[in-house]
Design an enzyme around this catalytic site. Structure first.
Site, short mmCIF file in Angstrom:
data_model
loop_
_atom_site.label_atom_id
_atom_site.label_comp_id
_atom_site.label_asym_id
_atom_site.label_seq_id
_atom_site.Cartn_x
_atom_site.Cartn_y
_atom_site.Cartn_z
CG PHE A 268 -1.75 -1.27 1.23
CD1 PHE A 268 -3.10 -1.15 0.38
CD2 PHE A 268 -1.50 -2.75 2.50
CE1 PHE A 268 -3.56 -2.77 0.32
CE2 PHE A 268 -2.20 -3.40 2.43
CZ PHE A 268 -3.62 -3.61 1.70
CG ASP B 4 3.47 -8.51 10.53
OD1 ASP B 4 2.25 -8.73 11.08
OD2 ASP B 4 3.02 -6.94 9.38
CG HIS C 265 -2.93 2.48 10.56
ND1 HIS C 265 -1.16 2.20 10.96
CD2 HIS C 265 -2.71 2.64 9.39
CE1 HIS C 265 -1.05 1.81 10.44
NE2 HIS C 265 -1.68 3.00 8.67
NE ARG D 138 -0.77 -3.94 21.66
CZ ARG D 138 -2.13 -3.14 21.13
NH1 ARG D 138 -2.71 -2.96 22.71
NH2 ARG D 138 -2.52 -3.80 19.84
CG ASP E 114 -1.17 4.63 6.12
OD1 ASP E 114 -0.59 5.06 5.04
OD2 ASP E 114 -1.32 3.61 6.33
#
Length: 215
Positions: free
Chosen positions: A24, A75, A148, A155, A174
């Protein structure tokens, strides 16, 4: 895929692979992230929180290859809220049928291996707030691009920003000041970091904000 003994892809190859990878991040923001990582003036690894299928990791890998650094990606590879069934960015092909949940790790590994970047990209499969207390290496660059929601974005900020070296670069993706353009959680992180008095802002690109830690 590069095999044993083959030449390692150079910066241009990795940037081209990043531009072609699924994800993205617009090309101008990706190049800006690469430049920020390439020119960060302090020692240490580059760490990103939130990897999806590896697009941004390759932009960082291009800088790491050029400057002799390592990229660490953090991740859980189960997708963010917007990737779950019924949400806007859900992709059914990424659901593991055995467990019935999103699993982006195989796609991420294909992206990194296909670009020949496995020597500079270290993937850690974990929630960022679980890894952070175990992490003691000072970071040269921190790229925040995880979930998001307000809770998760705060956090990630609380867990990782303190691990950035003085003189290091914080990149936040973003960031949309206008709610009509996107969610406000990354913008909240950006505002809180600036308000701390510990950062100065660098020129950003699109929704990518860059800040230099001053103390």
């Amino acid at each position: 895929m590069s095999g044993a003994g083959s030449a390692r892809p150079g910066t241009g190859d990795l940037l081209a692979a990043a531009a072609a990878a699924p994800g993205f991040m617009p090309p101008d923001e990706g190049r800006a992230l690469y430049e920020a990582a390439r020119t960060v003036p302090v020692a240490g690894p580059l760490l990103e929180v939130g990897s999806w299928l590896g697009k941004s990791a390759l932009y960082l890998a291009a800088a790491a290859r050029e400057t002799g650094r390592q990229v660490v990606t953090v991740d859980h590879h189960r997708g963010s809220e917007e990737h779950q069934p019924g949400w806007e960015y859900h992709d059914p092909s990424l659901v593991d049928p055995l467990v019935g949940r999103i699993d982006t790790l195989p796609g991420f590994r294909r992206t990194i291996a296909g670009a020949g970047a496995e020597d500079v990209v270290i993937a850690v499969v974990a929630r960022s707030e679980v890894l952070a207390p175990l992490w003691s290496t000072t970071l040269a660059l921190l790229f925040l691009d995880g979930s998001h929601t307000e809770e998760s974005a705060r956090r990630d900020q609380d867990a990782w920003v303190a691990k950035l070296a003085a003189g290091g670069t914080l990149a936040i993706h973003d960031v949309f000041p206008d709610p009509a353009d996107g969610g406000q959680a990354p913008y909240g992180v950006y505002r809180r970091v600036l308000a701390s008095g510990e950062f100065t802002e660098l020129p950003g690109t699109g929704s990518l904000r860059l800040l230099r830690r001053t103390r």
